[in-house]
Write a protein that holds these residues in place. Structure first.
Motif, PDB file in Angstrom:
ATOM      1  N   ALA A  18       0.822  -1.212   0.000  1.00  0.00           N
ATOM      2  CA  ALA A  18       0.000   0.000   0.000  1.00  0.00           C
ATOM      3  C   ALA A  18       0.853   1.258   0.000  1.00  0.00           C
ATOM      4  CB  ALA A  18      -0.943   0.005   1.207  1.00  0.00           C
ATOM      5  N   ILE A  19       1.985   1.237   0.679  1.00  0.00           N
ATOM      6  CA  ILE A  19       2.823   2.434   0.776  1.00  0.00           C
ATOM      7  C   ILE A  19       3.937   2.440  -0.263  1.00  0.00           C
ATOM      8  CG2 ILE A  19       2.308   2.775   3.217  1.00  0.00           C
ATOM      9  CD1 ILE A  19       4.955   1.493   3.914  1.00  0.00           C
ATOM     10  N   SER A  20       3.880   1.507  -1.220  1.00  0.00           N
ATOM     11  CA  SER A  20       4.814   1.529  -2.340  1.00  0.00           C
ATOM     12  C   SER A  20       4.375   2.590  -3.340  1.00  0.00           C
ATOM     13  CB  SER A  20       4.862   0.158  -3.015  1.00  0.00           C
ATOM     14  OG  SER A  20       5.469   0.242  -4.285  1.00  0.00           O
ATOM     15  N   THR A  21       5.330   3.146  -4.092  1.00  0.00           N
ATOM     16  CA  THR A  21       5.003   4.202  -5.057  1.00  0.00           C
ATOM     17  C   THR A  21       4.725   3.651  -6.457  1.00  0.00           C
ATOM     18  OG1 THR A  21       7.350   4.555  -5.560  1.00  0.00           O
ATOM     19  CG2 THR A  21       6.366   5.905  -3.809  1.00  0.00           C
ATOM     20  N   SER A  22       4.457   2.365  -6.583  1.00  0.00           N
ATOM     21  CA  SER A  22       4.190   1.807  -7.909  1.00  0.00           C
ATOM     22  C   SER A  22       2.978   2.495  -8.540  1.00  0.00           C
ATOM     23  CB  SER A  22       3.961   0.296  -7.832  1.00  0.00           C
ATOM     24  OG  SER A  22       2.716   0.007  -7.240  1.00  0.00           O
ATOM     25  N   TYR A  23       2.935   2.471  -9.839  1.00  0.00           N
ATOM     26  CA  TYR A  23       1.961   3.230 -10.625  1.00  0.00           C
ATOM     27  C   TYR A  23       1.482   2.290 -11.720  1.00  0.00           C
ATOM     28  CZ  TYR A  23       0.597   7.296 -13.636  1.00  0.00           C
ATOM     29  OH  TYR A  23      -0.054   8.195 -14.435  1.00  0.00           O
ATOM     30  N   ILE A  24       0.260   1.743 -11.566  1.00  0.00           N
ATOM     31  CA  ILE A  24      -0.230   0.692 -12.452  1.00  0.00           C
ATOM     32  C   ILE A  24      -0.886   1.249 -13.701  1.00  0.00           C
ATOM     33  CG2 ILE A  24      -1.767  -1.298 -12.627  1.00  0.00           C
ATOM     34  CD1 ILE A  24      -1.393  -1.758  -9.654  1.00  0.00           C
ATOM     35  N   HIS A  25      -1.666   2.311 -13.544  1.00  0.00           N
ATOM     36  CA  HIS A  25      -2.396   2.873 -14.695  1.00  0.00           C
ATOM     37  C   HIS A  25      -2.705   4.339 -14.391  1.00  0.00           C
ATOM     38  CE1 HIS A  25      -5.623   3.605 -17.616  1.00  0.00           C
ATOM     39  NE2 HIS A  25      -5.166   2.552 -18.281  1.00  0.00           N
ATOM     40  N   PRO A  26      -2.649   5.222 -15.407  1.00  0.00           N
ATOM     41  CA  PRO A  26      -2.917   6.644 -15.157  1.00  0.00           C
ATOM     42  C   PRO A  26      -4.246   6.937 -14.489  1.00  0.00           C
ATOM     43  CG  PRO A  26      -1.929   6.377 -17.315  1.00  0.00           C
ATOM     44  CD  PRO A  26      -2.205   4.983 -16.803  1.00  0.00           C
ATOM     45  N   ASP A  27      -5.262   6.091 -14.714  1.00  0.00           N
ATOM     46  CA  ASP A  27      -6.578   6.368 -14.150  1.00  0.00           C
ATOM     47  C   ASP A  27      -6.572   6.388 -12.626  1.00  0.00           C
ATOM     48  OD1 ASP A  27      -7.575   6.612 -16.661  1.00  0.00           O
ATOM     49  OD2 ASP A  27      -8.724   4.745 -16.667  1.00  0.00           O
ATOM     50  N   GLU A  28      -5.622   5.712 -11.994  1.00  0.00           N
ATOM     51  CA  GLU A  28      -5.586   5.715 -10.534  1.00  0.00           C
ATOM     52  C   GLU A  28      -5.281   7.103  -9.985  1.00  0.00           C
ATOM     53  OE1 GLU A  28      -1.778   4.050  -8.610  1.00  0.00           O
ATOM     54  OE2 GLU A  28      -1.836   3.053 -10.559  1.00  0.00           O
ATOM     55  N   HIS A  29      -4.702   7.964 -10.796  1.00  0.00           N
ATOM     56  CA  HIS A  29      -4.447   9.348 -10.393  1.00  0.00           C
ATOM     57  C   HIS A  29      -5.430  10.320 -11.027  1.00  0.00           C
ATOM     58  CE1 HIS A  29      -0.755   8.596  -8.180  1.00  0.00           C
ATOM     59  NE2 HIS A  29      -0.364   7.806  -9.162  1.00  0.00           N
ATOM     60  N   PHE A  30      -5.616  10.233 -12.336  1.00  0.00           N
ATOM     61  CA  PHE A  30      -6.351  11.260 -13.049  1.00  0.00           C
ATOM     62  C   PHE A  30      -7.860  11.144 -12.888  1.00  0.00           C
ATOM     63  CE2 PHE A  30      -2.231  11.198 -15.152  1.00  0.00           C
ATOM     64  CZ  PHE A  30      -1.932  12.561 -15.136  1.00  0.00           C
ATOM     65  N   GLN A  31      -8.368  10.017 -12.395  1.00  0.00           N
ATOM     66  CA  GLN A  31      -9.801   9.895 -12.132  1.00  0.00           C
ATOM     67  C   GLN A  31     -10.130  10.043 -10.657  1.00  0.00           C
ATOM     68  OE1 GLN A  31     -11.279   6.235 -13.824  1.00  0.00           O
ATOM     69  NE2 GLN A  31     -10.945   6.893 -15.934  1.00  0.00           N
ATOM     70  N   GLY A  32      -9.119  10.387  -9.840  1.00  0.00           N
ATOM     71  CA  GLY A  32      -9.365  10.500  -8.405  1.00  0.00           C
ATOM     72  C   GLY A  32      -8.534  11.574  -7.737  1.00  0.00           C
ATOM     73  N   PRO A  33      -7.336  11.229  -7.255  1.00  0.00           N
ATOM     74  CA  PRO A  33      -6.516  12.199  -6.517  1.00  0.00           C
ATOM     75  C   PRO A  33      -6.244  13.488  -7.265  1.00  0.00           C
ATOM     76  CG  PRO A  33      -5.632   9.984  -6.251  1.00  0.00           C
ATOM     77  CD  PRO A  33      -6.732   9.892  -7.261  1.00  0.00           C
ATOM     78  N   GLU A  34      -6.032  13.419  -8.570  1.00  0.00           N
ATOM     79  CA  GLU A  34      -5.747  14.630  -9.346  1.00  0.00           C
ATOM     80  C   GLU A  34      -6.892  15.639  -9.212  1.00  0.00           C
ATOM     81  OE1 GLU A  34      -3.231  16.875 -11.817  1.00  0.00           O
ATOM     82  OE2 GLU A  34      -2.832  14.783 -11.308  1.00  0.00           O
ATOM     83  N   ILE A  35      -8.104  15.147  -9.083  1.00  0.00           N
ATOM     84  CA  ILE A  35      -9.273  16.026  -9.004  1.00  0.00           C
ATOM     85  C   ILE A  35      -9.527  16.480  -7.575  1.00  0.00           C
ATOM     86  CG2 ILE A  35     -11.733  16.218  -9.473  1.00  0.00           C
ATOM     87  CD1 ILE A  35      -9.930  15.940 -11.972  1.00  0.00           C
ATOM     88  N   ILE A  36      -9.604  15.541  -6.655  1.00  0.00           N
ATOM     89  CA  ILE A  36     -10.012  15.876  -5.287  1.00  0.00           C
ATOM     90  C   ILE A  36      -8.915  16.613  -4.543  1.00  0.00           C
ATOM     91  CG2 ILE A  36      -9.260  13.704  -4.212  1.00  0.00           C
ATOM     92  CD1 ILE A  36     -12.557  15.620  -3.554  1.00  0.00           C
ATOM     93  N   ALA A  37      -7.637  16.298  -4.812  1.00  0.00           N
ATOM     94  CA  ALA A  37      -6.543  17.010  -4.139  1.00  0.00           C
ATOM     95  C   ALA A  37      -6.508  18.463  -4.572  1.00  0.00           C
ATOM     96  CB  ALA A  37      -5.211  16.330  -4.453  1.00  0.00           C
ATOM     97  N   GLY A  38      -6.736  18.701  -5.857  1.00  0.00           N
ATOM     98  CA  GLY A  38      -6.771  20.076  -6.330  1.00  0.00           C
ATOM     99  C   GLY A  38      -7.917  20.864  -5.718  1.00  0.00           C
ATOM    100  N   GLU A  39      -9.061  20.219  -5.543  1.00  0.00           N
ATOM    101  CA  GLU A  39     -10.224  20.911  -4.999  1.00  0.00           C
ATOM    102  C   GLU A  39     -10.033  21.259  -3.526  1.00  0.00           C
ATOM    103  OE1 GLU A  39     -15.015  20.488  -5.319  1.00  0.00           O
ATOM    104  OE2 GLU A  39     -13.907  18.667  -4.818  1.00  0.00           O
ATOM    105  N   ILE A  40      -9.480  20.337  -2.758  1.00  0.00           N
ATOM    106  CA  ILE A  40      -9.373  20.542  -1.313  1.00  0.00           C
ATOM    107  C   ILE A  40      -8.198  21.448  -0.949  1.00  0.00           C
ATOM    108  CG2 ILE A  40      -8.864  19.365   0.872  1.00  0.00           C
ATOM    109  CD1 ILE A  40     -10.592  17.052  -0.114  1.00  0.00           C
TER     110      ILE A  40
END
Length: 512
Positions: A18-40
């Protein structure tokens, strides 16, 4: 090792990945954290077409509801202590949240869905030892959230069928809420509930009050979701009189988009058998023979199989679309009766999952986030432009406020000569021109060797100085067996693993 001790060990394995920085697919960022982190946090972020088109297909409702509370709490605690929230702190908070969802909610649901103790113990260990649980479920995929919602819908449906004497208002309301949340999260969510829904239908008909509560609660939840999305995309506060006139139905837009085969073809077309013949074996590995030969044909099995069959009707098929089916199918299989066969199968199962987890959970594109964090900390005030080549799209939100002054260009899989041309076009020898440029590229990109390892005294138009390197990085998209052959490609991609940051400069004439 006793089953209880083995289970706790596997929980720790989940935490590790869970705390590894692996990156499986762009959607794990651009469909979630990219949006909500910017808003908050007010960080400038990059919104993909799914959020910026005239008919947006992604709902903000599940993002605010699920990711919002822990991030708001993090912001409140940090500001109270006088600290600025680091984007990587946000990353780890969300990963820990995904771990808790898996460990608490997923395992709890399986515990309820499998009342027979031996079957339950086997299923929990299989799910807990699957690399899908260690990796995909620990990442912020909408598919990972879908898995949890599907399981708990099955739990609530089971509870309703077990008690046919009462209306069970709270259960009906909870089921309605999860149903709307699931559809807002992923429009394909109901396909995994088709079989249990058909089984529940006679009970709903027999108890009309249940159906009334479900429809009423579902309508109110849907209204709240539509209002949230409409307000977000309108960019201003709404009132009740204009809600129905200006409403934005993201699930409806999503459905229309996915029903158009031409749209799906833009993301890749696959044959109808892709899910069953390639994607499911990629996720389950050695469990496939047991699934075919000795699985229990229960409600969990048919929920998973039916869901996969319906998803196979769409011509764009990715393995992560089947995440919800993984715990359902693993909970349905029987281990071999023969001790020798069981031991052999368990050995194969362990090797398969350790190998897959090492690739996807530790090394796959694992340098992208650390490199973005390094750029934010060390180069935000001196670098104006960062080019990324032969990596997944870098999440802009990891730059935090620095994203406002750093121009990020994703060159993706562009050819080497084209990349050099784009890089060169960014430079100018005119006085006062800003030429502060970084190039981020995998160490396995041998094309760069001719430019980064020049002999002493050799002059070139562009100079590359290594500024930072992250060793734990492998890009499977760089596997080019056709040109290099199998073994040379493996040696290059895995032997030269790592992600490099090059500071690029141009040699200008003295008179310039």
């Amino acid at each position: 090792m006793r089953r209880g001790s083995l289970y706790l060990l596997l929980v720790l394995v989940r935490v590790y990945f869970a705390i590894s920085t692996s990156y499986i697919h762009p959607d794990e960022h651009f469909q979630g954290p990219e949006i909500i982190a910017g808003e908050i946090f007010g960080w400038p972020v990059h919104k993909t077409w799914e959020f910026t088109s005239e008919q947006p297909i992604r709902s903000i409702f599940p993002l605010r509801l699920i990711y919002g509370p822990p991030l708001i709490l993090l912001k409140w605690l940090a500001e109270g202590a006088g600290y600025e929230v680091s984007p990587m702190a946000v990353f780890y908070v969300l990963r820990v949240q995904m771990f808790l969802f898996s460990f608490v909610l997923e395992d709890w649901a399986l515990h309820e869905l499998l009342p027979v103790k031996p079957q339950r113990a086997t299923a929990l260990l299989l799910v807990a030892s699957s690399y899908v649980t260690w990796t995909f479920q620990m990442h912020t995929f909408s598919n990972s959230l879908e898995t949890i919602i599907v399981l708990w819908c099955l739990v609530l449906m089971g509870r309703m069928r077990d008690d046919r004497e009462h209306t069970q208002v709270k259960l009906c309301m909870a089921l309605s809420f999860l149903g709307v949340l699931g559809i807002s999260n992923r429009i394909t969510f109901p396909v995994f509930l088709l079989v249990p829904g058909m089984r529940l239908l006679p009970d709903l008909v027999a108890k009309p009050w249940r159906l009334l509560v479900i429809l009423l609660a579902g309508s109110l939840t849907a209204l709240m979701a539509v209002a949230t999305d409409t307000e977000y995309y309108a960019g201003s506060r709404l009132n009740f009189s204009t809600l129905f006139q200006d409403c934005i139905l993201t699930p409806y837009n999503n459905m229309l988009y996915n029903m158009n085969s031409a749209n799906l073809a833009q993301h890749g077309s696959h044959p109808f058998w892709q899910h069953f013949s390639a994607n499911l074996p990629q996720l389950l590995g050695p469990a496939i023979p047991l699934l075919l030969s000795s699985s229990r044909k229960n409600i969990l099995f048919w929920s998973g199989i039916t869901g996969i069959a319906i998803l196979s009707c769409f011509n764009h098929q990715e393995a992560r679309f089947l995440l919800s089916a993984v715990p359902l199918l693993l909970a349905s299989i029987r281990l071999p009766d023969s001790p020798k066969l069981r031991q052999t199968w368990l050995g194969t199962w362990i090797l398969f999952n350790v190998f897959a987890a090492t690739i996807f959970g530790l090394y796959h594109q694992a340098g992208v986030l650390p490199v973005q964090d390094w750029i934010r900390q060390h180069e935000a005030n001196s670098i104006s432009h960062v080019f990324w080549w032969k990596t997944y799209s870098p999440p802009r939100w990891v730059l935090g406020h620095a994203n406002a002054q750093i121009n990020t260009t994703d060159l993706m899989g562009m050819s080497g000569p084209q990349m050099m041309e784009r890089l060169g076009n960014n430079f100018s020898c005119e006085q006062g021109a800003a030429n502060d440029v970084l190039l981020v590229a995998p160490n396995s990109a041998t094309f760069l060797d001719a430019f980064t390892t020049r002999a002493e005294g050799e002059v070139s138009e562009l100079s590359f100085d290594l500024a930072f390197s992250h060793r734990h990085h492998v890009g499977l998209d760089d596997l080019d067996f056709g040109d290099d052959g199998f073994w040379p490609t493996i040696q290059r991609v895995f032997g030269r693993r790592g992600l490099n940051v090059w500071r690029v400069s141009q040699s200008c004439p003295a008179s310039a």
